[in-house]
Design an enzyme around this catalytic site. Structure first.
Site: not given
Ligand code: NAP
Length: 333
Positions: A13, A59, A82, A84, A126, A128, A151, A155
């Site tokens: 996105q 990658d 990039a 997950q 983030t 989070e 996650y 991060k």
């Protein structure tokens, strides 16, 4: 002279919105893409910029490909988007999440240090990372972190290694601590898009129920198109720094449902929503609400799209898309 940017996660996105913004600013844009047997550029196509990007296969788990990408692009600016990126999957794939979201960032920073040490680096951090810290008030850049998922933990490692490379090697490294941001091209696994896609399918008779987890979670939701502008602004500032990007408003998932069903003119949304414990998080995160006053003060950034507008934009786009899909299927018969 024309600037060059390398964007990882360009098919996501934010990657698509950022590519559009950079191309409008006359950058040459390289995008790192994972090899796939069924390559998909639909987000970039949706925004009309797929053919204007130069793609490099690579990658974040493969250091050789990262070195190769930097060597090929010789970027002035690198935006690491990039990841997950789905919190829910990080409990199922904690090691992969750490490999991509944490170790991938070290690999990228090392390659930049070796090959293009003067390039500017943006890291997609983030909200989070805050977990349930300061639930009663606005989270700021000084709020203590207390990540509540694999996650967010990965991060947070990335956040600190980015700061560390800035302090250790004098590199230009900025963390954007972005609160949730959505758009018509948000991944369908994320709650907002799951709702707007579901609403469109219910309206058009393809589905009856949306299955969700905790309806009382509160999030600070903004528009991705506004947020990529903040990323770019951080990279143009004289000095690298970390900034919260948010709207300062918080709403429950219930509020989102209410607006989305109303926009589609479907009454009694509760008849179409089922609570499914599978979609509850093992460690819940209750409220996110960020103060973007530092970004407003230092970058002159502010969000433009309001919550209601965002929900309506997403519902309208999904109704249009599902209508088109129905027509396409009918034409094939
Ligand atoms: P997204 O739509 O899920 O896009 C993530 C992108 O990362 C995808 O294009 C994916 O490639 C790519 N990717 C995943 N693993 C990779 C790997 N090992 N190597 C190379 N590329 C890989 O996410 P988004 O919403 O645009 O978010 C962008 C970034 O901001 C992410 O880092 C996310 O964690 C962070 N963030 C997002 C939000 C939000 O609300 N959206 C808030 C805060 C932070 P494929 O297309 O091949 O799958």
């Amino acid at each position: 002279m024309r600037k060059t940017a390398l964007v990882t996660g360009i098919n996501g996105q934010d990657g698509a919105y950022l590519a559009k913004l950079l191309l409008e600013k006359d950058y040459r844009v390289f995008g790192l893409v994972r090899r796939s047997t069924r390559p998909s550029f639909h987000n970039l196509e949706y925004l009309g910029v797929a053919s204007a990007v130069d793609y490099i296969e690579g990658d974040l788990t493969d250091e050789v490909s990262i070195f190769q990408a930097i060597r090929l692009a010789r970027p002035d600016e690198i935006y690491n988007l990039a990841a997950q990126s789905f919190v829910g999957s990080s409990w199922d794939q904690p090691i992969l999440t750490a490999e991509i979201n944490a170790m991938g960032v070290v690999k990228l920073l090392n390659a930049i240090k070796e090959l293009t040490p003067h390039a500017r680096f943006y890291q997609a951090s983030t909200s989070e990372m805050f977990g349930n810290s300061n639930r009663a008030g606005l989270q700021t850049e000084n709020t203590p972190f207390h990540p509540r998922s694999p996650y967010a933990i990965a991060k947070l490692f990335a956040y600190w290694i980015v700061n560390n490379y800035k302090e250790s090697y004098g590199m230009f490294c900025a963390n954007g601590i972005l609160f949730n941001h959505e758009s018509p091209i948000r991944g369908k696994e994320f709650v907002t898009r799951k709702i707007t896609d579901g609403v469109a399918r219910i309206k058009l008779g393809l589905q009856d129920t949306i299955r969700l987890g905790n309806l009382e979670s509160k999030r600070d939701w903004g528009f991705a198109g506004d947020y990529v502008e903040a990323m770019w602004m951080m990279m143009q500032h004289a000095t690298p720094d970390n900034y919260i990007v948010s709207t300062g408003e918080t709403h429950t998932i219930r509020d989102f449902l209410d607006l989305a069903f109303r926009r589609a003119e479907i009454k009694n949304w509760k008849d179409h929503v089922a609570i499914d414990p599978r979609f509850k998080r093992p460690a819940e995160l209750f409220t996110l609400q960020g103060s973007c006053s530092k970004a407003a003060r230092k970058l002159k950034w502010k969000p433009r799209v309001k919550f209601e507008e965002l929900v309506e934009m997403m519902v309208d786009a999904d109704i249009e898309r599902v209508t088109q899909e129905i027509k396409n299927t009918a034409n094939k018969r």
